[in-house]
Enzyme design. Sequence first.
Site, PDB file in Angstrom:
ATOM      1  N   ASP A  35      19.206  33.241  -2.951  1.00  0.00           N
ATOM      2  CA  ASP A  35      18.020  33.183  -2.094  1.00  0.00           C
ATOM      3  C   ASP A  35      18.130  31.980  -1.156  1.00  0.00           C
ATOM      4  O   ASP A  35      18.968  31.106  -1.388  1.00  0.00           O
ATOM      5  CB  ASP A  35      16.759  33.063  -2.964  1.00  0.00           C
ATOM      6  CG  ASP A  35      15.508  33.560  -2.251  1.00  0.00           C
ATOM      7  OD1 ASP A  35      15.588  33.902  -1.056  1.00  0.00           O
ATOM      8  OD2 ASP A  35      14.446  33.605  -2.896  1.00  0.00           O
ATOM      9  N   ASP A  88       0.823  -1.225   0.000  1.00  0.00           N
ATOM     10  CA  ASP A  88       0.000   0.000   0.000  1.00  0.00           C
ATOM     11  C   ASP A  88       0.854   1.271   0.000  1.00  0.00           C
ATOM     12  O   ASP A  88       0.341   2.376   0.142  1.00  0.00           O
ATOM     13  CB  ASP A  88      -0.940   0.011   1.214  1.00  0.00           C
ATOM     14  CG  ASP A  88      -0.184  -0.101   2.535  1.00  0.00           C
ATOM     15  OD1 ASP A  88       1.075  -0.111   2.501  1.00  0.00           O
ATOM     16  OD2 ASP A  88      -0.831  -0.166   3.591  1.00  0.00           O
ATOM     17  N   GLY A  89       2.165   1.096  -0.124  1.00  0.00           N
ATOM     18  CA  GLY A  89       3.052   2.257  -0.213  1.00  0.00           C
ATOM     19  C   GLY A  89       3.637   2.684   1.118  1.00  0.00           C
ATOM     20  O   GLY A  89       4.497   3.563   1.176  1.00  0.00           O
ATOM     21  N   LYS A 128      10.417  42.870  -3.459  1.00  0.00           N
ATOM     22  CA  LYS A 128       9.482  41.809  -3.879  1.00  0.00           C
ATOM     23  C   LYS A 128       8.135  41.998  -3.201  1.00  0.00           C
ATOM     24  O   LYS A 128       8.067  42.229  -2.000  1.00  0.00           O
ATOM     25  CB  LYS A 128      10.055  40.442  -3.507  1.00  0.00           C
ATOM     26  CG  LYS A 128       9.109  39.275  -3.785  1.00  0.00           C
ATOM     27  CD  LYS A 128       9.814  37.936  -3.696  1.00  0.00           C
ATOM     28  CE  LYS A 128       9.427  37.172  -2.470  1.00  0.00           C
ATOM     29  NZ  LYS A 128      10.042  35.842  -2.405  1.00  0.00           N
TER      30      LYS A 128
END
Length: 285
Positions: A209, A34-35, A182
């Site tokens: 950044d 199911d992961g 910004k």
Amino acid sequence: MKIVATSNSEGLSSKVSSILGIPLSRINRRRFADGELYVRVEEPLDEAIVVGSTYPDSGIIDILLTSDAAHNAGAKRIILVVPYFGYARQDAMFQQYEAVSAKILSELFIERFEKVFVVNMHSPEGMAFLGKKGLEIRAEAVIAKQVKEDGNDVVISPDDGFREEGENISKIAGLPSIYLNKKRVSDTKVEITIPEGATVKDKIVALADDMISTGGTILESSKVLKQNGAKAINVYCVHGLFVSGTSRYAGFVDSISTTDTVEGPFSKMTVSEIVASSIKKYIES
Ligand code: R5P
């Protein structure tokens, strides 16, 4: 003592292991049908350093299961290194009744680990949730080294939020610095302007950044810098998530370099040395 890597930080863990001469632990990690994640540490441990970024989200469950496996393998002392601490941008209730994800994750980690190292946490408020157990590692010097090597003329921060860090990078690299204005219009849209009097004409600019998420900030900044005559734009960031893919940067920027806090095609810079020296200092203290 052994280093126990999570899936998100295998490359960095291996580098830190070589620098410190602390071996990597053998781990069996697989997915159920199911992961869901299964983790087993395949040897007894006395002390462990778990290394794991929380992006993508699966990294959070990986850290929790890996630390539990390390604990069940006998580790009496477990330290956590979070190269990229995701969910840190929601570090307050900006509107009534919101979940504060930076706080919740910090609580999960504080409960389980002796110390929590984080590389460039998004904000001091986020770091404060970790209290005395938190220790921030700053990557500005790593970026400055690359900025200098690449022959840039000026360091540019896309907003006020990274201004101080941009100035630090420029000082270390011995270059001037500029920060842009910004305005965030939405999650994916920003407006950028160059401050009056600043000039980038014919300059090779290092646009730096803390992180690239959607890439909106970097793209808009690059467009404005190009319109103002920048000769080349080299982008640098600590954490490169690239949630909108990487093809959108072609034609706008000349190069992209991120650190390996999030491992990917652009993580040319490594934080392994600064992580290793912080751990060494702590375990020897
Ligand atoms: C903002 O506070 C950060 O410093 C980054 O500029 C921002 O998170 C980048 O996000 P995006 O790539 O989505 O513009």
